[in-house]
Every structure is written in structure tokens, then in C-alpha cells.
Design an enzyme around this catalytic site. Structure first.
Site, PDB file in Angstrom:
ATOM      1  N   CYS A  62      45.325  42.415  29.901  1.00  0.00           N
ATOM      2  CA  CYS A  62      46.687  42.954  29.959  1.00  0.00           C
ATOM      3  C   CYS A  62      47.565  42.002  30.758  1.00  0.00           C
ATOM      4  O   CYS A  62      47.152  41.495  31.814  1.00  0.00           O
ATOM      5  CB  CYS A  62      46.675  44.340  30.601  1.00  0.00           C
ATOM      6  N   CYS A  95      48.206  42.433  34.739  1.00  0.00           N
ATOM      7  CA  CYS A  95      47.096  42.819  35.611  1.00  0.00           C
ATOM      8  C   CYS A  95      46.315  41.613  36.138  1.00  0.00           C
ATOM      9  O   CYS A  95      45.919  40.733  35.374  1.00  0.00           O
ATOM     10  CB  CYS A  95      46.159  43.745  34.831  1.00  0.00           C
ATOM     11  N   CYS A 108      37.544  41.772  33.613  1.00  0.00           N
ATOM     12  CA  CYS A 108      37.938  42.643  32.509  1.00  0.00           C
ATOM     13  C   CYS A 108      38.299  41.802  31.297  1.00  0.00           C
ATOM     14  O   CYS A 108      38.957  40.758  31.427  1.00  0.00           O
ATOM     15  CB  CYS A 108      39.132  43.511  32.906  1.00  0.00           C
ATOM     16  N   GLY A 136      37.900  46.462  35.347  1.00  0.00           N
ATOM     17  CA  GLY A 136      37.119  46.711  34.142  1.00  0.00           C
ATOM     18  C   GLY A 136      37.639  47.814  33.244  1.00  0.00           C
ATOM     19  O   GLY A 136      38.489  48.619  33.638  1.00  0.00           O
ATOM     20  N   GLU A 137      37.116  47.832  32.018  1.00  0.00           N
ATOM     21  CA  GLU A 137      37.412  48.860  31.019  1.00  0.00           C
ATOM     22  C   GLU A 137      36.194  49.784  30.918  1.00  0.00           C
ATOM     23  O   GLU A 137      35.151  49.396  30.377  1.00  0.00           O
ATOM     24  CB  GLU A 137      37.709  48.199  29.668  1.00  0.00           C
ATOM     25  N   ASN A 196      53.338  46.395  40.267  1.00  0.00           N
ATOM     26  CA  ASN A 196      53.117  45.777  41.569  1.00  0.00           C
ATOM     27  C   ASN A 196      52.950  44.275  41.395  1.00  0.00           C
ATOM     28  O   ASN A 196      52.191  43.827  40.538  1.00  0.00           O
ATOM     29  CB  ASN A 196      51.865  46.363  42.234  1.00  0.00           C
ATOM     30  N   CYS A 198      47.602  49.192  42.422  1.00  0.00           N
ATOM     31  CA  CYS A 198      47.286  49.208  40.998  1.00  0.00           C
ATOM     32  C   CYS A 198      47.643  47.873  40.351  1.00  0.00           C
ATOM     33  O   CYS A 198      48.751  47.367  40.504  1.00  0.00           O
ATOM     34  CB  CYS A 198      48.072  50.339  40.332  1.00  0.00           C
ATOM     35  N   LEU A 238      48.870  53.513  28.191  1.00  0.00           N
ATOM     36  CA  LEU A 238      49.701  53.323  27.008  1.00  0.00           C
ATOM     37  C   LEU A 238      50.629  52.123  27.158  1.00  0.00           C
ATOM     38  O   LEU A 238      50.638  51.204  26.347  1.00  0.00           O
ATOM     39  CB  LEU A 238      50.499  54.606  26.755  1.00  0.00           C
ATOM     40  N   SER A 290      40.034  56.060  33.296  1.00  0.00           N
ATOM     41  CA  SER A 290      41.181  55.402  32.661  1.00  0.00           C
ATOM     42  C   SER A 290      40.696  54.430  31.587  1.00  0.00           C
ATOM     43  O   SER A 290      39.722  53.708  31.790  1.00  0.00           O
ATOM     44  CB  SER A 290      41.987  54.644  33.717  1.00  0.00           C
ATOM     45  N   GLU A 317      35.625  45.273  43.199  1.00  0.00           N
ATOM     46  CA  GLU A 317      36.332  45.896  44.309  1.00  0.00           C
ATOM     47  C   GLU A 317      36.439  47.405  44.153  1.00  0.00           C
ATOM     48  O   GLU A 317      36.455  47.936  43.043  1.00  0.00           O
ATOM     49  CB  GLU A 317      37.740  45.290  44.430  1.00  0.00           C
TER      50      GLU A 317
END
Length: 380
Positions: A154, A157, A150, A197-198, A329, A372, A251, A227, A106
Site C-alpha cells: 500500500c 504504509c 507485508c 502484515g496481511e 500519519n 498506524c 477500503l 484487519s 513489531e
């Protein structure tokens, strides 16, 4: 020449200018044909989505390129899954893969509020607004993905719930920006690699995409932000590419124990080393490092944690640190809660008291799951 049936599609998008020249060399065409193909890929007034429509070059060259398996690299988003929120934030869903196995990714367009005027038919009542047309007018940010899914997982997310699917090519990354420009009929002024993704786990393609966005699309390096949640040794490698972009380090905690609870990969990367590597990146590049901090109620949002974060960053960066505070969010199926406005402002106040600059990220695109942490590659 290879036939389309046997040739593997080769995207022209995101090829460096010398690579584009090398690709056309076999056709014994004049040098200016390279510039014409380049215009057909990037010039807003001349770019097209298919090689067959590159009318700036002769039909015979178009047919030869197609016969040898060349494509522009432009991909249209899925119309059924693309959405536009009332604040103008637009989400696009794309499909990648070989046809046998496909994955989604996306991109999000975030227009500045100045891109809109009250709808004259409603006088701005009922929240109706009209997009201000004009290629160079106002600011449009493209939030792009570097991977489908990803691997970082996390806890807060939606993308992390998917797991890793595949890396995106530089062409697929650049295409997201061009597709958003086409949809908004506006020049993208800023690009943030904060979608799915990272980026540091797909560094080669991300770097190639950044160079293309900078040199070919014309977006200033300082208007591009990458990021990362932090991958050991990646920042040093990224710094060596000498890009002018900003690095944003996710972080999300002020101590190692809390960070490992919400960012599982942190167990391989102590927070002290992450901060040290961020300092080294700044010294190597001279580019500011910002820190992203997603606020989760009862997890990492206390005044004590804010003060601890502030002291840690002040020791490392003096007055040069900046924290981008992101109130969480909501994501269906994830057991976290967004802090109250009062808690958010107390957290920021505690950071300020420690001498650390901070800003609260305004939530955009919430109603269309484009905010986000909400990107999940939904097809419809």
C-alpha cells in the site's frame, strides 16, 4: 530422546489444550501436569519465559522437555529498539528467524487515557503522567503483527515498503500480547491485528493465535479485531472458522481506479466484489464489519468521494456500516500528505449526511513511529 543439538525447537505456546496433553503423554505424567504447564504459560501469576523456570512441574520433566527441544515460545523484545511515547503508547520490536537469516516485527501497546494520572511530582505540568498500576484496571489494546513485512505494498504504509519477509507463528503472535501485558503490568483487554502484515495471508496461524488468546489468555472474541486489505476468497474461508472477532476491511477508496493507485493488490479484487464478500461475511457470522479509510490529501479525501463511499456502503449495509477514518500519519520517504483538520471533518460530515456511522481514529504513538502505518521493523 532427541538432543537439543538436533531437535528443532517446538513452542508450547499456542498449542491447543489437547495438543499440549498429547505432547506430555510420552512422559507418562499425571493429567494435572498438563494444567501446571498451561498455568506456567498463561497464568499471569505463574507464567514464565523458559521451560527451565517452570517450577510448578518436577525438575525431571523440565529436563526431559528441554532435552526434546521444547521451549515456551516466549521471546523478549529488543530493548534498544523498543520505545514509549509520552501518551503511553509503547512499541516493541522482536526478532524472528533461524539465526542465519533474521527478520523483525513489531507490536504496539495502546493504553486508554484512563490508565494514566498526572505525575504528582510535576502536578501534571509539562505533560508528565504516571501509569496507573493494577492488572484489571482500565483498557489496554495490543496491536499485533501477523507477518514480518507485508506483500500488499500500500502506497501510504511503511510496512509495505519492506515487502514480505516471513509469516509469524501463532506462538510469536501470542507472545506479543503477553510481552505487552508484562511491560504494562496490565491485562490486555483488546487485540487488533493491525500491525505488520496481511492476516489473511497467514490465516492458519492467525486463527490458531485468536483461539489461544480467547481460550487460554482469556480475551473475549468480540474484543479481537482482524484487519484485511482484502484477499480474494479469504473472507469466506475465515468466516467458516466461526470466530466471534470483528473484521475490519481496509477500503481506503470509494472507487476501483483510486483504490488500485494506493492499494496495488486491488487490481485482483474489484471493490464491488470486496463489498459483496463483506456482506456475505456479516450474514455468515452475524459479526459487524467495519471499514478503514486512510485519508490522503488530494487523493481520496474529497466530499464527493465521501458521498460516493457513503452511498455504496448504505446500499450494501443500510445503517449498519461503520467507517473508521484514519488521517494519514507521516512516513519518511513516502510522498503523501495528511489532510487538514477542516478537510477531515468535512469528509466525516459528508459520510454522516449519507447516513453512515463514522469515527476519526485518534493518532497515538506518533513520536515513536508506533502510529498506524508507521511500523517498519527498525532494530534501533
Amino acid at each position: 530422546a532427541r538432543s537439543m543439538a538436533t531437535a528443532r525447537a517446538q513452542a508450547l505456546l499456542a498449542l491447543a489444550k489437547h495438543e499440549l496433553a498429547n505432547a506430555l503423554q510420552r512422559y507418562a505424567v499425571p493429567r494435572y501436569r498438563v494444567d501446571q504447564v498451561h498455568q506456567s504459560l498463561y497464568n499471569p501469576k505463574a507464567r514464565v519465559e523458559d521451560v527451565a523456570h517452570m517450577t510448578l512441574i518436577p525438575l525431571a520433566l523440565r529436563e526431559a522437555l528441554i532435552g526434546d527441544g521444547y521451549v515456551t515460545g516466549r521471546v523478549k523484545p529488543l530493548e534498544s529498539a523498543s520505545t514509549l511515547a509520552s501518551d503511553g503508547t509503547g512499541k516493541m520490536v522482536f526478532v524472528t528467524g533461524d539465526g542465519l537469516k533474521t527478520n523483525t516485527y513489531e507490536a504496539v501497546g495502546i493504553p486508554d487515557s484512563s490508565c494514566f494520572v498526572p505525575d504528582s511530582s510535576a502536578g501534571g505540568r509539562d505533560g508528565n503522567f504516571t501509569l496507573v498500576r493494577g492488572w484489571e484496571k482500565n483498557r489496554l489494546t495490543a496491536c499485533v503483527s501477523s507477518q514480518s513485512g507485508c506483500a500488499m505494498k500500500c502506497s501510504f504504509c511503511a510496512t509495505g515498503k519492506l515487502g514480505f519477509k516471513q509469516n509469524l507463528s501463532a506462538a510469536e503472535i501470542v507472545n506479543q500480547v503477553l510481552a505487552l501485558e508484562d511491560a504494562y503490568a496490565k491485562r490486555v483487554s483488546n487485540v487488533v491485528f493491525m500491525g505488520m502484515g496481511e492476516p489473511m495471508l497467514n490465516m492458519n496461524e492467525v486463527v490458531k493465535a485468536i483461539r489461544t488468546l480467547n481460550e487460554d489468555v482469556g480475551i473475549g472474541g468480540r474484543s479481537i479485531t482482524v484487519s484485511t486489505v482484502g484477499i480474494p476468497n479469504a473472507m469466506a474461508k475465515f468466516a467458516k472458522h466461526k470466530l466471534q472477532c470483528t473484521l475490519a476491511v481496509s477500503l481506503h477508496a470509494s472507487d476501483q481506479v483510486t483504490r488500485e493507485k494506493i492499494v496495488p493488490s486491488a487490481k485482483y479484487y474489484p471493490i464491488e466484489q470486496l463489498i459483496e464478500d463483506s456482506k456475505s461475511y456479516f450474514k455468515e457470522t452475524g459479526r459487524r464489519v467495519t471499514f478503514e479509510y486512510t485519508l490522503l490529501a488530494g487523493v481520496n479525501d474529497s466530499v464527493y468521494q465521501a458521498r460516493s463511499l457513503g452511498r455504496m456502503l448504505k446500499r450494501a449495509f443500510g445503517s449498519g456500516a461503520h467507517v473508521n477514518v484514519i488521517p494519514w500519519n507521516n512516513v519518511d520517504g513516502i510522498n503523501h500528505t495528511r489532510p487538514s483538520g477542516n478537510v477531515i471533518h468535512k469528509f466525516c460530515g459528508a459520510l454522516a449526511a449519507e447516513g453512515v456511522n463514522q469515527s476519526i481514529r485518534r493518532t497515538r504513538g506518533l513520536e515513536s513511529n508506533a502510529a498506524c502505518g508507521q511500523l517498519a521493523g527498525q532494530r534501533a
